[in-house]
Each structure stands twice: as structure tokens, then as C-alpha cells.
Enzyme design. Structure first.
Site, PDB file in Angstrom:
ATOM      1  N   TYR A 110      45.796  85.771 106.005  1.00 37.63           N
ATOM      2  CA  TYR A 110      45.220  86.907 105.663  1.00 37.63           C
ATOM      3  C   TYR A 110      45.563  88.233 107.650  1.00 37.63           C
ATOM      4  CZ  TYR A 110      43.246  84.685 101.953  1.00 37.63           C
ATOM      5  OH  TYR A 110      42.791  84.608 100.852  1.00 37.63           O
ATOM      6  N   HIS A 158      47.322  76.493 101.757  1.00 34.73           N
ATOM      7  CA  HIS A 158      46.612  77.423 100.860  1.00 34.73           C
ATOM      8  C   HIS A 158      47.918  77.563  99.322  1.00 34.73           C
ATOM      9  CE1 HIS A 158      46.056  82.398 101.516  1.00 34.73           C
ATOM     10  NE2 HIS A 158      45.972  82.021 100.440  1.00 34.73           N
TER      11      HIS A 158
HETATM   12  N1  NAP Z   1      44.039  81.040  97.733  1.00 33.63           N
HETATM   13  C1  NAP Z   1      44.356  82.571  96.846  1.00 33.63           C
HETATM   14  O1  NAP Z   1      45.740  82.481  96.960  1.00 33.63           O
HETATM   15  C2  NAP Z   1      43.830  84.137  97.323  1.00 33.63           C
HETATM   16  C3  NAP Z   1      44.725  84.622  96.939  1.00 33.63           C
HETATM   17  C4  NAP Z   1      44.106  86.202  96.983  1.00 33.63           C
HETATM   18  C5  NAP Z   1      43.167  86.410  97.512  1.00 33.63           C
HETATM   19  N2  NAP Z   1      41.851  85.300  97.547  1.00 33.63           N
HETATM   20  C6  NAP Z   1      40.631  85.149  97.762  1.00 33.63           C
HETATM   21  O2  NAP Z   1      40.079  86.172  97.101  1.00 33.63           O
HETATM   22  C7  NAP Z   1      38.911  86.781  97.478  1.00 33.63           C
HETATM   23  C8  NAP Z   1      39.038  87.799  96.798  1.00 33.63           C
HETATM   24  O3  NAP Z   1      39.722  89.144  96.176  1.00 33.63           O
HETATM   25  P1  NAP Z   1      40.550  90.059  95.482  1.00 33.63           P
HETATM   26  O4  NAP Z   1      40.074  90.655  96.955  1.00 33.63           O
HETATM   27  O5  NAP Z   1      42.155  89.723  95.488  1.00 33.63           O
HETATM   28  O6  NAP Z   1      39.731  89.869  94.862  1.00 33.63           O
HETATM   29  P2  NAP Z   1      39.092  90.641  93.597  1.00 33.63           P
HETATM   30  O7  NAP Z   1      37.149  90.105  94.864  1.00 33.63           O
HETATM   31  O8  NAP Z   1      38.399  90.378  92.547  1.00 33.63           O
HETATM   32  O9  NAP Z   1      38.630  92.573  93.755  1.00 33.63           O
HETATM   33  C9  NAP Z   1      37.470  93.057  94.977  1.00 33.63           C
HETATM   34  C10 NAP Z   1      38.157  94.401  94.638  1.00 33.63           C
HETATM   35  O10 NAP Z   1      36.647  94.639  93.864  1.00 33.63           O
HETATM   36  C11 NAP Z   1      35.859  95.959  93.918  1.00 33.63           C
HETATM   37  N3  NAP Z   1      34.769  95.486  93.600  1.00 33.63           N
HETATM   38  C12 NAP Z   1      34.115  94.464  94.668  1.00 33.63           C
HETATM   39  N4  NAP Z   1      32.775  94.130  94.368  1.00 33.63           N
HETATM   40  C13 NAP Z   1      32.384  95.298  92.814  1.00 33.63           C
HETATM   41  C14 NAP Z   1      32.034  95.734  92.386  1.00 33.63           C
HETATM   42  N5  NAP Z   1      30.418  94.803  92.570  1.00 33.63           N
HETATM   43  N6  NAP Z   1      31.565  96.376  91.301  1.00 33.63           N
HETATM   44  C15 NAP Z   1      33.287  97.393  92.112  1.00 33.63           C
HETATM   45  N7  NAP Z   1      34.211  96.907  92.375  1.00 33.63           N
HETATM   46  C16 NAP Z   1      33.910  95.616  93.312  1.00 33.63           C
HETATM   47  C17 NAP Z   1      36.309  95.815  95.346  1.00 33.63           C
HETATM   48  O11 NAP Z   1      36.449  97.506  96.168  1.00 33.63           O
HETATM   49  P3  NAP Z   1      35.882  98.003  97.607  1.00 33.63           P
HETATM   50  O12 NAP Z   1      36.139  96.131  98.676  1.00 33.63           O
HETATM   51  O13 NAP Z   1      35.945  99.257  97.447  1.00 33.63           O
HETATM   52  O14 NAP Z   1      34.174  97.210  97.025  1.00 33.63           O
HETATM   53  C18 NAP Z   1      38.027  95.052  95.560  1.00 33.63           C
HETATM   54  O15 NAP Z   1      38.725  96.473  95.575  1.00 33.63           O
HETATM   55  C19 NAP Z   1      40.349  87.614  98.865  1.00 33.63           C
HETATM   56  O16 NAP Z   1      39.130  87.775  99.871  1.00 33.63           O
HETATM   57  C20 NAP Z   1      40.458  85.962  99.510  1.00 33.63           C
HETATM   58  O17 NAP Z   1      39.149  85.980 100.677  1.00 33.63           O
HETATM   59  C21 NAP Z   1      42.373  84.037  98.040  1.00 33.63           C
END
Ligand code: NAP
Length: 276
Positions: free
Chosen positions: A50, A106
């Protein structure tokens, strides 16, 4: 602050809702992560890939929250599988920390054939006191069993893609059978988040909650520890408060019924997808 918690196999408790930090970088990233800590998040999820471990550490320092009240986890990338302990030492240097709360592999990158070597490196780092808990991300049951067979050490955590469109019933059960805590990445379903889906809207109305809170409450009900990311302090707070929403079993089933045959957000099958 009292928070709903989940337990690792050794009894360590973690906040039930953590904060995902990808792709938060630079000054705006520090501000967003600092705001998350200030609204009450105590588990921060980062990764070498990241490229924001520095920002996470800066936000922690700026928040003034004592280090021992936070659970900070990072992930080693595929290119470091042969060199896991050195990777962890570099993360510690970047973050200015003596110890991480958890380090995960990861992705297994099976064609590389080094994930057991990486696991041995994590065990070594844990024994050296560089990390309290070790785990994995994107591991299947077969990958988990290969680690345990080779080393006798079971991961504490498996962080996987998990959201209502891809509920991962079988992998959650496989983790639970092995005493592994399942964390959910992209817990909302990111750009595909089913905020407008009928079961989510109905539960939101019934509980006076937002659709985002309903999705996170569904995670807690099925035993998943979600890691939502948001740049908005208001949505960060909203997401954390989802722990107060108690869905009925009928609502949980209806939301799980949103599953699609292939609900993955991208082609992230851990047997095939590789990330270095
Ligand atoms: N281990 C892995 O391979 C892997 C892969 C992908 C991700 N990750 C981890 O998982 C975390 C989260 O994943 P992600 O960011 O892909 O997906 P997510 O948390 O499912 O979705 C994030 C999106 O949803 C929006 N959002 C958040 N809360 C909301 C709410 N209450 N209402 C409406 N929209 C909302 C955010 O926009 P705003 O920011 O504008 O609120 C952002 O665009 C990452 O940050 C990372 O730490 C790990």
C-alpha cells in the site's frame, strides 16, 4: 471506549471493526487515518504494497493515542517471501516501531512456491519479538493446511475478500474449524457495494441504520471482522457504530442471499492471482 471485540485463538481480543487504509497516502492519507483513530478505530490494516506504512505511523503519532491501545497490522508482499524477516524489519524501521501487532502474508502466490518459506520467516520474526501475531491473507484451506503440516504453527488470522456478493461460507467455515479469525477485505463490496439491494434497504429501515451499517452488521453476525475504508470522518464514525446494529437471523440470511455465482470484485482467485 468500550468496543465490540473478537478473539484470536490465544485469547487476544481485537476490535470487531478495523480500519482499512488502502489507498490512503500523503498528507490527505495521514489526515484520513488520523481521523479514523480519533473517531475510535483501534485496529489499522496496512501492507508493504500500500506504500503507506509511513502515513499510518504518522497518523498514530499525531493522534496521541498510546501505542498499546492500537492493533497495527501489515502484510509482506510476494517479492519478500524468501526474505520475510527482513521485510518485517524494514516495515518496523519505516514505521518507527519496535513491534507489530500482526503481520500477514499478503497473497500465497502458489506458482512461486515460497509461501511456506515466508511462513517460516514470520515464525522466526515472532520468536524474535518483532511481531505479536502472525497470519495470512487470501489463503485457501489447502494453503493453510500446507503451512500447518510444514511447521505445526496455525495462522491467527486469514484476511480474505468477503462481502454480501461473495460471502465465502466455505472459507469462513474452514478458518473457524482451524481456530483462525477471518478478516474481510472490501467488506462493503467496494464499487459493487449492494447499498440499494432490497434486503439491505429493508434492514436499514427496520433498524434506523444506514445501508453501510447493515452490511457491516451482517459481517459481525456471520463471524467476520470487517476492515472498511473511508476518507470521510462521518462515514468512518457511521461504520464503527455498525457494531450497535443487531440483525435478525432472517435479515442475515436475506443479505447472504445476495451472493453471486462469481461475486469476486476482480479475478482474485488465490490459486491463480499473484501479486509481487
Ligand atoms: N488483503 C488483501 O488482499 C486486500 C485487498 C483489498 C483491500 N484490502 C483491505 O481492505 C480494506 C477495505 O477494502 P476496500 O477499500 O477495497 O473496500 P470497502 O471498504 O468495501 O469499500 C470502500 C469504499 O466504500 C466507500 N464507503 C465506505 N463506507 C461507506 C458507507 N458507510 N456508505 C457508503 N460508502 C462507503 C468508501 O468511500 P469513501 O472513502 O468516500 O467513504 C470507499 O469508496 C482496504 O483499505 C485494505 O486495508 C485488503
Amino acid at each position: 471506549m468500550t468496543q465490540t471485540t473478537r478473539s484470536l485463538a490465544d485469547g487476544t481480543t481485537l476490535p470487531a471493526i478495523g480500519f482499512g487504509t488502502y489507498p490512503l497516502r500523503g498528507d490527505d492519507g495521514v489526515a484520513a487515518i488520523r481521523s479514523a483513530i480519533e473517531v475510535g478505530y483501534r485496529l489499522l490494516d496496512t501492507a508493504v504494497n500500500y506504500r503507506n506504512e509511513r502515513e499510518v505511523a504518522e497518523a498514530v503519532r499525531a493522534s496521541g493515542v498510546p501505542r498499546d491501545e492500537l492493533f497495527i497490522q501489515t502484510k509482506i508482499p510476494g517479492r519478500d517471501h524468501g526474505n520475510a524477516r527482513r521485510s518485517i524489519e524494514t516495515s518496523l524501521e519505516i514505521m518507527g516501531l519496535d513491534e507489530l501487532d500482526a503481520v500477514l502474508i499478503h497473497w500465497p502466490n502458489p506458482s512461486q512456491g515460497l509461501f511456506v518459506t515466508a511462513w517460516e520467516g514470520l515464525i522466526d520474526a515472532q520468536q524474535a519479538g518483532l511481531v505479536r501475531h502472525i497470519g495470512v491473507s487470501n489463503f485457501t484451506a489447502a494453503h493453510l493446511d500446507a503451512l500447518v503440516e510444514a511447521t505445526g504453527v496455525t495462522p491467527a488470522i486469514n484476511q480474505i475478500e468477503l462481502h454480501p456478493l461473495f460471502p465465502q461460507d466455505a472459507q469462513r467455515a474452514a478458518d473457524a474449524e482451524r481456530g483462525i479469525l477471518t478478516q474481510a477485505w472490501s467488506p462493503m463490496g467496494k464499487r459493487e457495494a449492494p447499498f440499494d439491494a432490497a434486503p439491505v434497504v429493508a434492514a436499514a429501515q427496520a433498524h434506523g441504520a444506514t445501508p453501510g451499517q447493515v452490511i457491516l452488521a451482517w459481517h459481525l453476525a456471520v463471524g467476520s471482522l470487517p476492515l472498511p475504508k473511508s476518507t470521510s470522518p462521518q462515514r468512518q464514525q457511521e461504520n464503527l457504530a455498525a457494531a450497535q446494529v443487531a440483525l435478525t437471523s432472517a435479515e442475515v440470511s436475506a443479505i447472504g442471499g445476495l451472493a453471486r455465482e462469481d461475486g469476486r470484485l476482480f479475478d482474485g482467485d488465490p490459486d491463480l492471482h499473484e501479486e509481487m
